[in-house]
Design a protein around this motif. Structure first.
Motif, PDB file in Angstrom:
ATOM      1  N   CYS A  24       0.799  -1.247   0.173  1.00  0.00           N
ATOM      2  CA  CYS A  24      -0.421   0.367  -0.411  1.00  0.00           C
ATOM      3  C   CYS A  24       0.971   1.268   0.145  1.00  0.00           C
ATOM      4  O   CYS A  24       1.738   1.515   0.671  1.00  0.00           O
TER       5      CYS A  24
ATOM      6  N   GLY B  97      -0.746   4.311  -0.020  1.00  0.00           N
ATOM      7  CA  GLY B  97      -2.153   5.233   0.606  1.00  0.00           C
ATOM      8  C   GLY B  97      -1.056   6.163   1.789  1.00  0.00           C
ATOM      9  O   GLY B  97      -0.188   5.637   1.910  1.00  0.00           O
ATOM     10  N   PRO B  98      -2.021   7.232   1.097  1.00  0.00           N
ATOM     11  CA  PRO B  98      -1.586   8.604   2.796  1.00  0.00           C
ATOM     12  C   PRO B  98      -0.912   7.752   3.985  1.00  0.00           C
ATOM     13  O   PRO B  98       0.190   8.381   4.291  1.00  0.00           O
ATOM     14  N   THR B  99      -1.698   7.466   4.394  1.00  0.00           N
ATOM     15  CA  THR B  99      -1.507   6.782   6.171  1.00  0.00           C
ATOM     16  C   THR B  99      -0.236   5.791   5.766  1.00  0.00           C
ATOM     17  O   THR B  99       0.396   6.395   6.512  1.00  0.00           O
ATOM     18  N   CYS B 100      -0.505   5.240   4.876  1.00  0.00           N
ATOM     19  CA  CYS B 100       1.254   4.100   5.097  1.00  0.00           C
ATOM     20  C   CYS B 100       2.302   4.846   4.717  1.00  0.00           C
ATOM     21  O   CYS B 100       3.476   4.748   5.136  1.00  0.00           O
TER      22      CYS B 100
ATOM     23  N   THR C   4      -3.465   1.800  -3.603  1.00  0.00           N
ATOM     24  CA  THR C   4      -3.674   2.822  -3.637  1.00  0.00           C
ATOM     25  C   THR C   4      -4.463   2.765  -1.142  1.00  0.00           C
ATOM     26  O   THR C   4      -3.849   4.092  -0.947  1.00  0.00           O
ATOM     27  N   CYS C   5      -5.261   1.825  -1.125  1.00  0.00           N
ATOM     28  CA  CYS C   5      -5.334   1.599   0.346  1.00  0.00           C
ATOM     29  C   CYS C   5      -5.420  -0.170  -0.044  1.00  0.00           C
ATOM     30  O   CYS C   5      -6.397  -0.547  -0.312  1.00  0.00           O
ATOM     31  N   LEU C   6      -5.064  -0.681   0.778  1.00  0.00           N
ATOM     32  CA  LEU C   6      -5.839  -2.096   1.647  1.00  0.00           C
ATOM     33  C   LEU C   6      -6.900  -1.641   1.973  1.00  0.00           C
ATOM     34  O   LEU C   6      -7.382  -2.793   2.647  1.00  0.00           O
ATOM     35  N   GLY C   7      -6.894  -1.327   3.185  1.00  0.00           N
ATOM     36  CA  GLY C   7      -8.437  -0.537   3.538  1.00  0.00           C
ATOM     37  C   GLY C   7      -8.710  -1.021   5.145  1.00  0.00           C
ATOM     38  O   GLY C   7      -9.350  -1.431   6.349  1.00  0.00           O
ATOM     39  N   VAL C   8      -7.170  -1.574   5.350  1.00  0.00           N
ATOM     40  CA  VAL C   8      -6.968  -1.748   6.821  1.00  0.00           C
ATOM     41  C   VAL C   8      -6.049  -0.472   7.558  1.00  0.00           C
ATOM     42  O   VAL C   8      -4.814  -1.057   8.180  1.00  0.00           O
ATOM     43  N   CYS C   9      -6.226   1.065   7.344  1.00  0.00           N
ATOM     44  CA  CYS C   9      -5.133   1.885   7.719  1.00  0.00           C
ATOM     45  C   CYS C   9      -4.897   1.691   9.032  1.00  0.00           C
ATOM     46  O   CYS C   9      -3.456   1.937   9.309  1.00  0.00           O
TER      47      CYS C   9
ATOM     48  N   VAL D  49       0.764  -1.346   5.878  1.00  0.00           N
ATOM     49  CA  VAL D  49      -0.069  -2.374   5.114  1.00  0.00           C
ATOM     50  C   VAL D  49       0.654  -3.186   3.515  1.00  0.00           C
ATOM     51  O   VAL D  49       1.043  -2.695   3.099  1.00  0.00           O
TER      52      VAL D  49
ATOM     53  N   PRO E  63      -8.405   6.553   1.037  1.00  0.00           N
ATOM     54  CA  PRO E  63      -7.791   6.036   2.069  1.00  0.00           C
ATOM     55  C   PRO E  63      -6.973   6.722   3.249  1.00  0.00           C
ATOM     56  O   PRO E  63      -7.694   7.549   3.194  1.00  0.00           O
ATOM     57  N   GLY E  64      -7.790   5.914   4.493  1.00  0.00           N
ATOM     58  CA  GLY E  64      -7.786   6.243   5.887  1.00  0.00           C
ATOM     59  C   GLY E  64      -8.995   6.435   6.562  1.00  0.00           C
ATOM     60  O   GLY E  64      -9.269   6.794   7.547  1.00  0.00           O
TER      61      GLY E  64
HETATM   62  S1  FES Z   1      -3.519   3.544   3.617  1.00  0.00           S
HETATM   63 FE1  FES Z   1      -2.520   1.979   3.560  1.00  0.00          FE
HETATM   64  S2  FES Z   1      -4.408   0.505   4.147  1.00  0.00           S
HETATM   65 FE2  FES Z   1      -5.046   2.123   4.217  1.00  0.00          FE
END
Ligand code: FES
Ligand code: FMN
Ligand code: SF4
Lengths: 162, 591
Positions: A82, A84-87, A122-127, A132, B219-220
């Motif tokens: 992932c 995505g922004p959190t990761c 982009t986001c594996l859904g478990v931020c 992740v 995301p988030g």
């Molecule tokens: S941003 Fe990585 S799992 Fe949502």
């Protein structure tokens, strides 16, 4: 027509006919084929077109739009990372660089022997468990460089034993 | 009470009593559990019970929202309360179970919290920092009951609202309740739900759709997936209520392909409802009939946009439609439709059961009820908190979330997903409120709060968000398709220390064009993350783009298809060029 093409067509037809949800569309049929044989051969495009009474062009239009679908044989093992922004803020890029170096790739793609594929998501859904990644479709959270390398190595070993 | 519901209630009571007579072990094994390693935990639980010949009911539940402490192992003993063990390692499972079940002495070392019992030095569940201040409405069953189990759901007040609506109210009364409760959409735009339902109720077509939007590509944000994996029956009951209030006939739950736990559990719950007469013809013996199904969509963020969603349900590319016609006039397959977020609909059962005054007494003047905030990033207690609107952001981040895990200072929050903005630390005293946050330039959106500590570069994070927007642009209209690419080029230059003079003005101009020229919210709001970050951190942008001396160069590996066109699709099938190209639209117009 060769046997392998016939086999693919048969498999695709089967996947389309046994799809799990009620409403049957081009997209639902394609997802079902992707799930059951792991990729979308051109025979499947034709079968989906036939079942949904649309054209191959329409089906290709849908299939090429969603990144879910692939049109070549899938690699034996797969890693998804992932970005995505959190990761990202938790260091996904550094983990990714380490996995890439370990596998010997520069970006998404597959090793030349088709044994390991790497995909970015982009986001594996478990931020909340970020960073992740998923290894052979099993989600793994709280990724560290060490954990990522260990899991990557075990997938690479698995491929050599086969 | 309808006769059918009376029977179900009786059955449910028996099942619940039976359940409480044996030890009950609960492990969250949905998406969130999986990522924390709970699939190993559940295996160990089964083994431990078997090898030690113990008696216990084992349930695979969904996330309880306390993601930071997952995997959780929750053991309940008849009349002796519950102990919840946190951060459980597979190697400790057998020990914990043997001590607790066989010897009756819970292991303090691994215990996180207790419910209905006392364990020296271990806090009560409701006193955990993350739980203190929560009011759980949509998440009331999270981690508590087996997802999709009708008996357990009814034993916890499930379907009471639906039964009451069907037996005591006519549709307009239910609609009235939702209207006066002040419920607003939780999917982004915060539009009044009652008003929206009113649009559909006003259409007299014989076939109408309620679409439950569980695309959740932000995301988030992960609260929709959490509701579906932990309590899909709340959504289903809400959807039936929405159907009843608007005289609709069909419900569709729309979920992204690949999220197996939410999909499978929702599917199982729908089947169970059909088996118990809660879906299908003459629900609970009433005149009202309603069907529900799941539709999966491919990976596409824009598929969450309401008209793109309808295209995707029809199996096409998820590209937004032109409006008008609006969904309530011409929706999926041409039938009038209403679209709501999963959370929005999941509130309906409790609102109908407890009455609109109860709901509107929670929250602020204009934002009623609770908000489900998703905490992730640099935060100690990551997961889900359901708090009344009006709770301060600082309380959520610093008390409930526990701040940065390494006690660094928090620099800002990224809110509202990839089309949202930032809230800086000095704005944290703001109260959670749709309108107040929007006015500050940071949408609450669907509830994602990505916490970023002092070490986060806002330029770098903005690039990630724009890379996301660029990749997810559906390509239908050029201000968005080209605009996002331009913005990404400029931000790429910035992160590589190669900015050109005039880049800031160029971004601003591109952003302005996207805002006025784009077809859907994706392009219209696509400049938000840049505008908001620029406003909050202009000196940081200036330093990174035009600063003297040591500029930190950030490398960034992006998916190949962030640059649409550079994607390799393999060989184009030769049969694609067909001479007899015919296109037959398959729409059955409504009426
Ligand atoms: S941003 Fe990585 S799992 Fe949502
Ligand atoms: C690009 C884009 C993506 C969206 N994605 C979602 C989504 O993933 N989930 C969602 O509920 N709403 C999403 N929305 C908002 C929907 O269009 C719609 O407003 C919402 O589902 C309405 O539900 P509500 O009234 O309950 O908020 C998105 C909007 C846009 C413009
Ligand atoms: S604004 Fe972007 S996402 Fe929306 S229709 Fe236009 S190109 Fe597609």
């Amino acid at each position: 027509m060769t046997t392998s093409q016939n086999v693919l067509r048969e498999k695709a037809r089967n996947a389309i006919e046994t799809q799990p949800y009620k409403t049957i569309t081009v997209l639902s049929s394609l997802l079902s084929v992707q799930d059951s044989i792991g990729w979308i051969p051109s025979e499947a495009l034709e079968e989906v077109a036939r079942v949904t009474s649309s054209t191959v062009n329409d089906v290709w239009g849908v299939a090429s739009f969603y990144p879910n679908f692939r049109f070549t044989l899938p690699p034996k093992n797969s890693i998804e990372v992932c970005w995505g922004p959190t990761c990202h803020v938790l260091g996904a890029q550094s983990i990714l660089q380490h996995i890439l170096a370990e596998v010997g790739l520069e970006n998404e793609g597959e090793t030349s022997d088709q044994h390991l594929g790497l995909k970015l998501n982009t986001c594996l859904g478990v931020c909340p468990h970020g960073p992740v990644a998923s290894f052979n479709h099993r989600l793994q959270g709280k990724m560290t460089k060490e954990k990522a390398l260990r899991l990557t190595k075990s997938l690479m070993k698995e491929t050599q034993n086969d | 009470m309808t006769e059918d519901f009376q029977k179900l209630t009786l059955r449910s009571k028996l099942a619940w009593d039976l359940l409480s007579q044996k030890p009950w072990i609960r492990v969250g094994t949905g998406l969130f559990g999986e990522a924390s390693g709970s699939l190993q935990i559940i295996d160990e639980v089964y083994t431990a019970i078997k090898t030690n010949a113990l008696e216990a009911t084992v349930s695979e539940v969904g996330t309880s929202g306390l993601c930071y402490a997952e995997p959780l192992l929750d053991i309940q003993i008849p009349n002796r309360g519950r102990v919840i063990y946190g951060n459980v390692d597979p190697s400790n499972v057998e020990y914990i179970i043997k001590e607790h079940l066989a010897k009756g002495s819970p292991t303090k070392k691994f215990a996180l919290a207790t419910i209905d019992c006392h364990l020296e030095g271990i806090p009560k569940f409701k006193d955990l920092p993350m739980m203190k201040g929560q009011i759980r409405i949509a998440l009331r069953n999270a981690g508590e009951i087996e997802p999709g189990d009708i008996d357990q759901y009814i034993a916890n007040n499930g379907f009471v609202g639906l039964d009451r609506a069907l037996s005591e109210m006519d549709p307009s009364e239910v609609l009235g309740i939702i209207k006066s409760s002040g419920l607003r959409g939780r999917g982004g735009a915060a539009f009044s739900t009652g008003t929206k339902w009113g649009f559909l109720a006003g259409n007299t077509a014989p076939k109408k759709y309620i679409l439950c939007n569980g695309e959740e590509g932000d995301p988030g944000a992960f609260n929709d997936k959490a509701i579906l994996e932990t309590d899909p029956l709340s959504l289903i009951e809400g959807c039936i209520l929405a159907g009843y209030a608007t005289n609709a006939t069909n419900g569709v739950v729309f979920i992204r392909h690949g999220h197996d736990a939410p999909i499978d559990r929702t599917n199982k719950a729908i089947d169970a409802c059909y088996a118990d007469g809660l879906l299908g013809k003459n629900i609970l013996g009433s005149e009202f009939s309603f069907d529900m199904e799941i539709v999966l969509v491919g990976e596409s963020y824009v598929a969450g946009e309401e008209t793109a969603l309808m295209e995707a349900v029809e199996g096409k590319r998820s590209m937004p439609r032109f409006r008008p016609p609006f969904p309530a006039a011409y929706g999926v397959w041409g039938f009038p439709s209403n679209i709501n977020n999963i959370k929005t609909i999941s509130y309906a059962p409790e609102i109908v059961r407890n009455g609109p005054e109860w709901f509107s007494s929670i929250g602020t003047d204009k934002s009623k009820g609770t908000a489900i905030a998703c905490l992730s990033g640099h935060i100690k207690f990551s997961g889900l908190v359901e708090v009344p609107f009006g709770t301060s952001i600082r309380k959520i981040v610093e008390q409930m979330g526990g701040g940065d895990p390494n006690s660094k200072s928090i620099k800002f929050l990224q809110t509202g997903g990839p089309l949202g903005g930032v809230l800086t630390n000095d704005q944290f005293d703001m109260l959670l409120d749709f309108d107040e946050m929007a006015a500050a330039g940071a949408m609450f959106g669907s509830g994602g709060l990505i916490v970023c500590n002092q070490e986060t570069s806002s330029v770098d994070l903005t690039r990630v968000l724009i890379a996301f927007d660029q990749m997810e642009s559906c390509g239908k209209c050029f201000p968005c398709r080209l605009g996002t690419s331009h913005l990404l080029d400029i931000l790429d230059r910035a992160c590589l220390g190669k900015s050109l003079s005039g880049d800031l003005q160029l971004m601003e101009r591109v952003g302005q064009n996207m805002k006025v020229g784009s077809l859907c919210g994706h392009g219209q709001l696509g400049y938000n993350p840049v505008a908001s970050a620029l406003k909050a951190f202009s000196s940081e942008f200036n330093q990174q783009m035009f600063g003297e001396g040591d500029i930190e160069i950030k490398k960034f590996v992006a998916p190949l298809h962030t640059r649409r066109g550079s994607q390799t699709l393999g060989e184009t099938p030769t049969s694609i060029v067909k001479e007899d190209f015919t296109f037959e639209p398959k729409l059955e117009a409504s009426q």
